[in-house]
Motif scaffolding. Structure first.
Motif, short mmCIF file in Angstrom:
data_model
loop_
_atom_site.label_atom_id
_atom_site.label_comp_id
_atom_site.label_asym_id
_atom_site.label_seq_id
_atom_site.Cartn_x
_atom_site.Cartn_y
_atom_site.Cartn_z
N ALA A 160 0.81 -1.23 0.00
CA ALA A 160 0.00 0.00 0.00
C ALA A 160 0.84 1.27 0.00
N TYR A 161 2.11 1.15 0.43
CA TYR A 161 2.98 2.33 0.51
C TYR A 161 4.31 2.05 -0.18
N GLY A 162 4.94 3.11 -0.66
CA GLY A 162 6.22 2.98 -1.34
C GLY A 162 7.33 2.60 -0.37
N GLU A 163 7.20 3.07 0.88
CA GLU A 163 8.26 2.83 1.83
C GLU A 163 7.71 2.72 3.25
N ALA A 164 8.27 1.81 4.04
CA ALA A 164 7.91 1.69 5.46
C ALA A 164 9.20 1.68 6.25
N MET A 165 9.36 2.66 7.16
CA MET A 165 10.61 2.77 7.91
C MET A 165 10.35 2.67 9.41
N LEU A 166 11.30 2.05 10.08
CA LEU A 166 11.21 1.91 11.53
C LEU A 166 11.83 3.16 12.17
N SER A 202 10.52 8.48 17.76
CA SER A 202 10.40 9.91 18.07
C SER A 202 10.84 10.11 19.50
N SER A 203 11.42 11.27 19.77
CA SER A 203 11.75 11.59 21.15
C SER A 203 11.53 13.08 21.35
N SER A 204 11.27 13.46 22.58
CA SER A 204 11.13 14.87 22.92
C SER A 204 11.96 15.13 24.16
N THR A 205 13.28 15.21 23.98
CA THR A 205 14.13 15.48 25.12
C THR A 205 14.66 16.90 25.03
N GLY A 206 14.81 17.53 26.16
CA GLY A 206 15.30 18.91 26.21
C GLY A 206 14.37 19.86 25.48
N GLY A 207 13.08 19.51 25.42
CA GLY A 207 12.10 20.38 24.79
C GLY A 207 12.15 20.37 23.27
N VAL A 208 12.94 19.43 22.70
CA VAL A 208 13.02 19.35 21.24
C VAL A 208 12.49 18.00 20.76
N SER A 209 11.56 18.05 19.79
CA SER A 209 11.02 16.83 19.20
C SER A 209 11.86 16.46 17.98
N ARG A 210 12.33 15.22 17.95
CA ARG A 210 13.04 14.77 16.77
C ARG A 210 12.72 13.31 16.50
N MET A 211 13.13 12.86 15.30
CA MET A 211 12.80 11.51 14.87
C MET A 211 14.07 10.88 14.32
N ARG A 212 14.31 9.60 14.64
CA ARG A 212 15.48 8.95 14.07
C ARG A 212 15.11 7.57 13.56
N THR A 213 15.88 7.12 12.58
CA THR A 213 15.67 5.78 12.01
C THR A 213 16.34 4.77 12.92
N ILE A 214 15.68 3.64 13.16
CA ILE A 214 16.35 2.59 13.93
C ILE A 214 16.40 1.31 13.11
N ASP A 215 17.46 0.54 13.31
CA ASP A 215 17.68 -0.67 12.52
C ASP A 215 16.93 -1.87 13.08
N ALA A 216 16.85 -1.94 14.39
CA ALA A 216 16.23 -3.10 15.02
C ALA A 216 15.59 -2.70 16.34
N LEU A 217 14.42 -3.25 16.57
CA LEU A 217 13.69 -2.95 17.80
C LEU A 217 13.51 -4.26 18.58
N PRO A 218 14.28 -4.47 19.65
CA PRO A 218 14.23 -5.74 20.36
C PRO A 218 12.90 -5.99 21.09
N ILE A 219 12.47 -7.24 21.05
CA ILE A 219 11.29 -7.66 21.82
C ILE A 219 11.78 -8.77 22.73
N TYR A 273 8.20 4.69 19.40
CA TYR A 273 8.49 3.86 18.23
C TYR A 273 7.30 3.83 17.28
N HIS A 274 7.59 3.86 16.00
CA HIS A 274 6.51 3.77 15.00
C HIS A 274 7.09 3.34 13.66
N LEU A 275 6.20 2.90 12.78
CA LEU A 275 6.59 2.68 11.40
C LEU A 275 6.16 3.93 10.65
#
Ligand SMILES: [Cu+2]
Lengths: 203, 148
Positions: free
Chosen positions: B64-70, B73-90, B103-105
Motif C-alpha cells: 500500500a505504501y512505497g516505503e515503510a521505515m522503523l 520519536s523523542s522529545s528530550t530537552g524540549g526538542v522533538s526529533r525523529m530517528r531511524t532505527i535498525d532493530a527494535l528488540p522484543i 516507536y513507529h513505522l
C-alpha cells in the motif's frame, strides 16, 4: 526606649505597601495555574504571517482569544499529529468555551507547507486550529522570539528531510501576554484547567 | 523413486510447518494515523513475543505504501526529533509497544489514497528472517489509538 517603635511601624507600613504594590504588579501571577508560568519570561505574541486561507494575519487578529502557539510541520508523521490530536481532546473538553481559543500551528517547514497544504492538514484535527506559514525569515524570527529553535535533518532517499523542532505549546491570554507553557506530555486535564482560568478570568 | 517422493513430501511438510510456526510473535492494536493528501503516516502496534528467545523487529513491507521505515520519536530537552532505527528488540516472553510519540513505522508515498476504516496489510520482518503479516486499521488524523 520609645525610639525603635516608630521605625518598626514605618517598616511595617513600608512592607505592607510593598506587598500591595507587588500584588498589583504581579496581578497576572495570581491565577492558580497548574502548568509552568512564563509571564515575564516570554514576550507578548507578535508576528506577521500567512494563514491557511492565504490571508496575511498578525497577532492583533487573535486579540480577544486565548492562543495556543505550537511549531511543527505537516510531513511530521508522529509527534505533531499526536500533539494536535491531544489539543483536539482538550478543546472538546472546553465545550462552548473552545470558540474563544485558537490553536496556531506555525510551520517550521515553509518550503513544503503552502497555505493550501496547511489548510487541509489543520482541518483534519480541530476546527479552532489555524495553520500559519511565511517567509523563512519571518518563521525564524518568530521561533527565535520564543527560543523555539528548529533544524532541518536529511533522512532517507529522494531528498526527504525531517525537521527537529520545539515540543512546547505556548499559551497566551486574550491580551496576547505569554502565560503558561504546555508540552506534549502535559496531562490534558492540567491544560484544560489553566485554559479555563484564562477564559474565565477575563484578565 | 517412491522413497524420494516421501522424502520430498516430508521436506515440504517441514517447510510449511516452519512457515506456520516460524514467528512466536502476536500483534494487536494495529492502526495507522491517516493524514490528508499524501503526507507520511505513522503506524502503531503492540507486539508480544511468546517465544523463549529475544527477537527484534527489523522492518516492514507493504504493497500500500512505497516505503515503510522503523522510527523512534523523542522529545528530550524540549526538542522533538525523529530517528531511524535498525532493530527494535522484543524480549523473550515480553511485549514491545509501537505508540504515538515513540516507536513507529513511518509509511511514505501511499500507492492509493488510504481512507479511515480501511484495513492495510503490513508484513513485519524480524531479525531471524521470519515475517508476520498484520492488518492495520486506518484511523482519522485526530485518533489517539486503535479505538475511540
Ligand atoms: Cu517517523
Amino acid at each position: 526606649m520609645k525610639h525603635p517603635r516608630v521605625p518598626r511601624l514605618a517598616l511595617f507600613l513600608w512592607a505592607l505597601a510593598c506587598c500591595l504594590l507587588l500584588a498589583g504588579c504581579q496581578h497576572h501571577e495570581a491565577l492558580p495555574f497548574k502548568l509552568t508560568r512564563i509571564s515575564g519570561h516570554m514576550p507578548d505574541l507578535q508576528f506577521r504571517l500567512t494563514d491557511d486561507n492565504g490571508k496575511t494575519v498578525t497577532a492583533d487578529d487573535y486579540r480577544g482569544k486565548v492562543v495556543l502557539l505550537y511549531f511543527g510541520y505537516t510531513h511530521c508523521p508522529d509527534v505533531c499529529p499526536l500533539t494536535l490530536a491531544h489539543l483536539h481532546v482538550v478543546m472538546q473538553q472546553l465545550g462552548k468555551q473552545a470558540d474563544d481559543v485558537r490553536i496556531l500551528f506555525v510551520s517550521v517547514d515553509p518550503t513544503r507547507d503552502t497555505p493550501q497544504a496547511l489548510h487541509e492538514y489543520v482541518r483534519a484535527f480541530d476546527k479552532h486550529t489555524v495553520g500559519l506559514t511565511g517567509s523563512a525569515g519571518a518563521i525564524e524570527a518568530l521561533t527565535k522570539r520564543y527560543r523555539a529553535a528548529f533544524s532541518r535533518e536529511p533522512s532517507g532517499k529522494d531528498g526527504n528531510y525531517e525537521v527537529s523542532h520545539s515540543s512546547a505549546i505556548y499559551v497566551f491570554d486574550r491580551d496576547g501576554h505569554a502565560r503558561v507553557l504546555s508540552t506534549p506530555i502535559t496531562p490534558q486535564a492540567d491544560l484544560v484547567h489553566d485554559l479555563k482560568l484564562l477564559l474565565d478570568s477575563g484578565d | 523413486m517412491k522413497r524420494r517422493a516421501i522424502l520430498l513430501a516430508g521436506l515440504l511438510v517441514a517447510g510449511l510447518a516452519h512457515a506456520d510456526a516460524g514467528v512466536p510473535v502476536t500483534a494487536s492494536h494495529a492502526w495507522i494515523r491517516v493524514l490528508p493528501g499524501n503526507l507520511p503516516a505513522g503506524a502503531y502496534v503492540v507486539l508480544h513475543n511468546d517465544g523463549a528467545k529475544p527477537l527484534a523487529l527489523t522492518g516492514a513491507d507493504t504493497a500500500a505504501y512505497g516505503e515503510a521505515m522503523l522510527h523512534e520519536s523523542s522529545s528530550t530537552g524540549g526538542v522533538s526529533r525523529m530517528r531511524t532505527i535498525d532493530a527494535l528488540p522484543i524480549p523473550a516472553h515480553g511485549t514491545r509497544t509501537l505508540a504515538p510519540g515513540g516507536y513507529h513505522l513511518m509509511l511514505m508515498d501511499a500507492k492509493h489514497p488510504v481512507h479511515p476504516g480501511a484495513k492495510i496489510r503490513i508484513t513485519l520482518k524480524f531479525d531471524d528472517g521470519s515475517t508476520l503479516p498484520v492488518d492495520f486499521l486506518a484511523r482519522p488524523a485526530s485518533a489517539l489509538s486503535d479505538k475511540d
